[in-house]
Design an enzyme around this catalytic site. Structure first.
Site, PDB file in Angstrom:
ATOM      1  N   HIS A  88       0.840  -1.189   0.000  1.00  0.00           N
ATOM      2  CA  HIS A  88       0.000   0.000   0.000  1.00  0.00           C
ATOM      3  C   HIS A  88       0.876   1.239   0.000  1.00  0.00           C
ATOM      4  CE1 HIS A  88      -3.036   2.848   0.878  1.00  0.00           C
ATOM      5  NE2 HIS A  88      -3.917   1.997   1.336  1.00  0.00           N
ATOM      6  N   ARG A 106      -1.362 -11.078 -10.099  1.00  0.00           N
ATOM      7  CA  ARG A 106      -2.367 -10.189 -10.719  1.00  0.00           C
ATOM      8  C   ARG A 106      -1.748  -9.522 -11.932  1.00  0.00           C
ATOM      9  NH1 ARG A 106      -5.873  -4.848  -9.376  1.00  0.00           N
ATOM     10  NH2 ARG A 106      -3.947  -3.980  -8.555  1.00  0.00           N
ATOM     11  N   GLU A 125     -14.252  -4.228 -12.016  1.00  0.00           N
ATOM     12  CA  GLU A 125     -13.863  -3.039 -11.256  1.00  0.00           C
ATOM     13  C   GLU A 125     -14.743  -1.819 -11.498  1.00  0.00           C
ATOM     14  OE1 GLU A 125      -9.361  -2.749 -10.906  1.00  0.00           O
ATOM     15  OE2 GLU A 125      -9.556  -3.995 -12.686  1.00  0.00           O
ATOM     16  N   ASP A 132     -11.749   1.125  -7.720  1.00  0.00           N
ATOM     17  CA  ASP A 132     -11.944   1.760  -9.019  1.00  0.00           C
ATOM     18  C   ASP A 132     -13.411   2.050  -9.298  1.00  0.00           C
ATOM     19  OD1 ASP A 132      -9.349   2.111 -10.550  1.00  0.00           O
ATOM     20  OD2 ASP A 132      -9.134   0.068  -9.832  1.00  0.00           O
ATOM     21  N   ARG A 143     -11.319  -4.866  -1.156  1.00  0.00           N
ATOM     22  CA  ARG A 143     -11.582  -3.663  -0.355  1.00  0.00           C
ATOM     23  C   ARG A 143     -10.275  -2.955  -0.018  1.00  0.00           C
ATOM     24  NH1 ARG A 143     -16.589  -3.145   1.834  1.00  0.00           N
ATOM     25  NH2 ARG A 143     -17.980  -4.935   1.803  1.00  0.00           N
ATOM     26  N   ARG A 167      -4.561   6.176 -10.132  1.00  0.00           N
ATOM     27  CA  ARG A 167      -4.997   5.050  -9.332  1.00  0.00           C
ATOM     28  C   ARG A 167      -5.950   5.520  -8.237  1.00  0.00           C
ATOM     29  NH1 ARG A 167      -2.828   0.289  -9.919  1.00  0.00           N
ATOM     30  NH2 ARG A 167      -0.983   0.046 -11.218  1.00  0.00           N
TER      31      ARG A 167
END
Length: 879
Positions: A140, A395, A505, A542, A580, A712
């Site tokens: 993060h 991912r 998303e 998103d 989340r 983002r």
């Protein structure tokens, strides 16, 4: 104020006092008095004392450059200490007359309610044993605190725990205070901000450290409590192989828009995980070898060890040697691609079987207490953490797979995959998935981007199956997105059916999720490959950025309902993966509330969710806190499975639909259609600076060119939080609710709050964000940083904020926000006198650094980053 709240204030006061002593020693009385005047000015300014506020602004504006950094550090450090005190407050010793917290009693109370609802003991035990909750740790870019400081903060919490006894002598209390003073001094003299951007490997090591220092202890302790609660309620024990909670990770596997995550990084992270796991198991085995000195053993053990005096130790010695070999190999393989020998552990059963033999033997010999002691804890760790500490997800963006196949089909002269329609793509992919011959030419030299995609799949192919979690496809929209990944994995030699999870998303993707999955499951050739289970990931960040939180929340709810119906009709078990974030603007909410607000039928004993950055530290950073967090997850998933919430009434659905439609119209009318909005965002928030600061390994934008749409979701939310406008969390929702109230629908809205957990969660999260918002602080940023031509837009946004606050108070029938949650209100109030100066300092620093252009003073830039970290600490789950 309750007694326990008074103890929190006492801790906060003492930690602040000790920090003040450290600052006085380092920088002198005059500096400390200046800091205190700023704090008092902020406190008086909160009481609408305009003179005090003006004095505060003047004091901050007059600070010389060389004093900005230490002043910022002082307020940042206090907020971190306040967080430590509040975190410890959640787990502090309760006196005999103090009730247990909800986190401590939630499972036992739920088990009693299940019995009262008619669930028999066998059913309860079976459902608990089958729980499958997977917490997916993710990196993060707003977690800026260094691991060095986190360890010192943990030590401060431990010192508070040592002091939390009524029978300490004065000497013992003095010793604890001296330790606190030393630790706070060490933290003050430690550089709290990274000088360089962390690498993905750094982020993975941070995640491993959370497991080593907290979850490794917390998980078996939690399972002991769960076992005891289950036994007290049903008379039956939890099966030793039950894994109600396990840990996965994206750190080192999430390459979506992050060019720094390569196949070599993924391989290195997996090897580091294996090294750390082997090292932790070795510590356990050493302890067990000391403990299990008994002679009586089962025939199964004697067959393996021969007739020796201490058969358990002999068996554990064999396991210890294999773990040492595994650890040495993993360390060597990080530096050089070394093939593992036969002694390297490759399957979980190779680790688990010797331990199970020991436990079965102890039980057989009547040594039940020993069998269910540390040995059982280690077995449960093996089941939860496996060989690699975490299961790594991969991912990647759907377009990268499309590009790979396009390049391949053109090379093979089959046409251009990218130009084919959906049916052509599916026909091709399914044919090749069932074709035994290889598709990849041995001498093909693909582009570097395509080679990277294929090499990532090859890394997956070389790992033990249990080391991997899911392959997540971001920006997925159609069945071919899933089939493309399946084919690429097959072609590089992945011989087992890795879970492939499409991630829906945006608002449009969420609305199309169920039809896309229905079309995928209708393909018999696909079902023959994957069986009767499908994982689908729901994106929160998103979609909220795209449509606002209210409309996104409703779209997520409807998408889950539709997916549940599709999978039920197709005879497939649906595993929902919730992406989340920590903040409300990215789908964040307290775990218990979030799970119980899901649509009925969407949980079914399974729950997979991302845990992001700073929220990992707040929820799992201390073992006792981690136990509480695990208790909340298990109780909520079990309740949502066996006592699901009712489906909303048709009238509520209709009203929710109109609220969502109106809120997205208002939200996009500002974010997309207001011509000055982008410029206002860039000037009046630290958005530009956030992209430059070393906050995480991932770039702030998915693409280097473009506007808000390329940004983002995390920096989008983060920038608005830093200015306290909190715009993404409430924009659109406030006006939609106001118009509904004006139309006379307040009674229906309150009925929805009372009887529909989903809607109550929306309102409570909105209220929490609004309680932390502050239009006055946002105005200060605007006036200090933005062109006056943009000020009318800022005034319009702040008016909308005020209207949102008013409508929530009217809906809740209170005269102040958080009247229903005084503990949270107290938490916000404690922080404001320290957070407010950081906001004003940040705006001042932004003004000064922007005036410097490209030649920015590094001390000013560092001070700016300190304010970013401090404000994030002050805002907690909105930071």
């Amino acid at each position: 104020m309750t007694e326990i709240d008074a103890r929190l204030r006492e801790d906060v006061h003492e930690l602040g006092e000790l920090l003040g002593e450290t600052i006085r020693v380092h920088l002198g009385d005059e500096f400390l008095q200046r800091v205190e005047r700023i704090r008092l000015g902020a406190k008086q300014g909160r009481k609408t004392d305009q003179a005090a506020h003006d004095t505060l602004l003047a004091a901050l504006h007059d600070l010389p450059d060389d004093q900005l950094l230490p002043v910022c550090r002082a307020f940042n450090q206090f907020l971190n200490l306040a967080n430590i005190a509040e975190q410890y407050h959640r787990i502090r010793r309760r006196r005999a007359d103090e009730p247990l917290s909800f986190e401590e009693r939630c499972i036992s109370e739920l088990l009693q309610r299940l019995k009262e609802a008619g669930h028999d003991a066998d059913s309860i035990v079976r459902h608990v044993g089958e729980l499958d909750i997977e917490l997916v740790l993710t990196a993060h870019p707003t977690e800026v605190t260094r691991r060095t400081l986190i360890q010192k903060y943990d030590a401060i919490a431990m010192a508070l725990a040592r002091r939390d006894h009524d029978d300490l002598s004065q000497l013992e209390r003095d010793e604890v205070r001296a330790d606190l003073a030393r630790l706070i001094s060490e933290a003050w003299y430690t550089d709290e901000i990274r000088r360089t951007r962390p690498t993905p490997v750094d982020e993975a090591k941070w995640g491993f450290a959370v497991i080593e220092h907290s979850l490794w202890q917390a998980l078996p302790r939690f399972l002991r409590r769960l076992d005891d609660d289950l036994y007290n309620a049903t008379g039956q024990r939890l099966d030793s192989r039950a894994v109600p909670v396990s840990i996965a990770s994206w750190m080192g596997g999430d390459r979506d828009g992050n060019p720094n995550v390569t196949h070599t990084v993924t391989r290195e992270v997996m090897l580091l995980g294996r090294w750390m796991a082997a090292d932790l198991y070795l510590r356990d085995i050493e302890g067990l070898a000391n403990q299990l000195s008994m002679q009586s053993a089962s025939e199964a053990i004697i067959e393996l060890t021969g007739p020796v005096d201490e058969p358990y130790r002999a068996l554990l010695k064999q396991l210890r040697e294999r773990l040492q070999t595994t650890r040495e190999w993993a360390a060597a393989a990080v530096k050089q691609n070394t093939q593992p020998s036969a002694a390297v552990l490759q399957h979980i059963d190779e680790l688990r079987q010797p331990l199970e033999l020991c436990r079965d033997s102890l039980l057989e010999q009547g040594m039940t207490l020993t069998a269910n002691g540390p040995l059982l804890d280690t077995l449960r760790r093996v089941n939860a953490f496996g060989l690699g500490l975490v299961r790594l997800d991969i991912r990647q963006d759907a377009q990268r797979h499309c590009d790979a196949l396009s390049e391949l089909t053109k090379h093979l002269q089959l046409g251009d995959y990218a130009q084919w329609d959906e049916r052509e793509r599916c026909d091709f992919l399914l044919t090749e998935l069932h074709n035994p011959r290889p598709l990849l030419p041995p001498n093909w030299q693909p582009s570097s981007e395509v080679a990277e995609v294929l090499n990532t799949c090859r890394v997956v192919a070389t790992q033990p199956r249990e080391m991997l979690g899911s392959y997540v496809i971001s920006m997925a929209s159609s069945p071919s997105d899933v089939l493309a990944v399946k084919l690429l994995l097959k072609e590089v030699g992945v011989a087992w059916p890795m879970r492939v999870a499409p991630l829906f998303e945006t608002l449009d993707d969420l609305n199309n999720a169920a039809p896309a999955i229905d079309a995928l499951l209708a393909l018999e050739a696909y079902r023959s490959l994957v069986g009767d289970e499908q994982e689908v990931m729901i994106g929160y960040s998103d979609s909220a950025k795209d449509a606002g939180t209210l409309a996104a929340g409703w779209a997520q709810y409807r998408a889950q309902e539709a997916l549940v119906a599709v999978c039920r009709e197709r005879g497939v078990r649906l595993r929902l993966f919730h992406g989340r974030g920590g903040t409300v603007g990215r789908g964040g909410a307290p775990a218990h509330m979030a799970i119980l607000s899901q649509p009925p039928g969407s949980v079914q004993g399974q729950f997979r969710v991302t845990e992001q950055g700073e929220m990992i530290r707040f929820k799992y950073g201390l073992p006792d806190i981690a136990v509480q967090s695990l208790q909340l997850y298990v109780s909520a998933v079990l309740e949502a499975t066996l006592l699901p919430p009712p489906a909303p009434e048709p009238a509520w659905r209709d009203l929710m639909e109109s609220l969502a439609a109106r809120s997205v119209e208002v939200y996009r009318g500002v974010v997309r259609d207001e011509p000055q909005f982008v410029e206002y965002f860039r000037q009046a928030t630290p958005e530009q600076e956030l992209a430059r600061l070393p906050l995480g390994s991932r770039p702030a934008k998915r693409r280097s060119q473009g506007g808000i749409e390329t940004l983002r979701a995390i920096p989008w939310i983060f920038a608005w939080t830093q200015t306290r406008l909190m715009l993404p969390a409430w924009l659109g929702a406030g006006q939609a609710l106001r118009e509904s109230m004006d139309a006379g629908e307040q009674d229906q809205l309150r009925a929805m709050m009372r009887d529909w957990p989903f809607f109550l969660a929306r309102v409570e999260m909105l209220e929490m964000v609004l309680a932390k918002a502050d239009g006055g602080i946002a105005r200060f940023y605007e006036e200090r940083l933005a062109d006056p031509a943009l000020w009318p837009l800022g005034e319009q946004l702040r008016n909308s904020l005020e209207q949102a606050m008013d409508v929530i108070m009217a809906l809740r029938q209170t005269d102040r926000l958080l009247a229903h949650n005084p503990a949270l209100g107290e938490s916000v109030a404690i922080r404001n006198p320290y957070t407010d100066p950081l906001h004003l300092l940040q705006a001042e620093l932004l003004g000064r650094t922007r005036a410097q252009g490209e030649s920015i003073d590094p001390d000013l830039e560092r001070a700016l980053l300190v304010t970013v970290a401090g404000i994030a600490a002050g805002m907690r789950n909105t930071g």
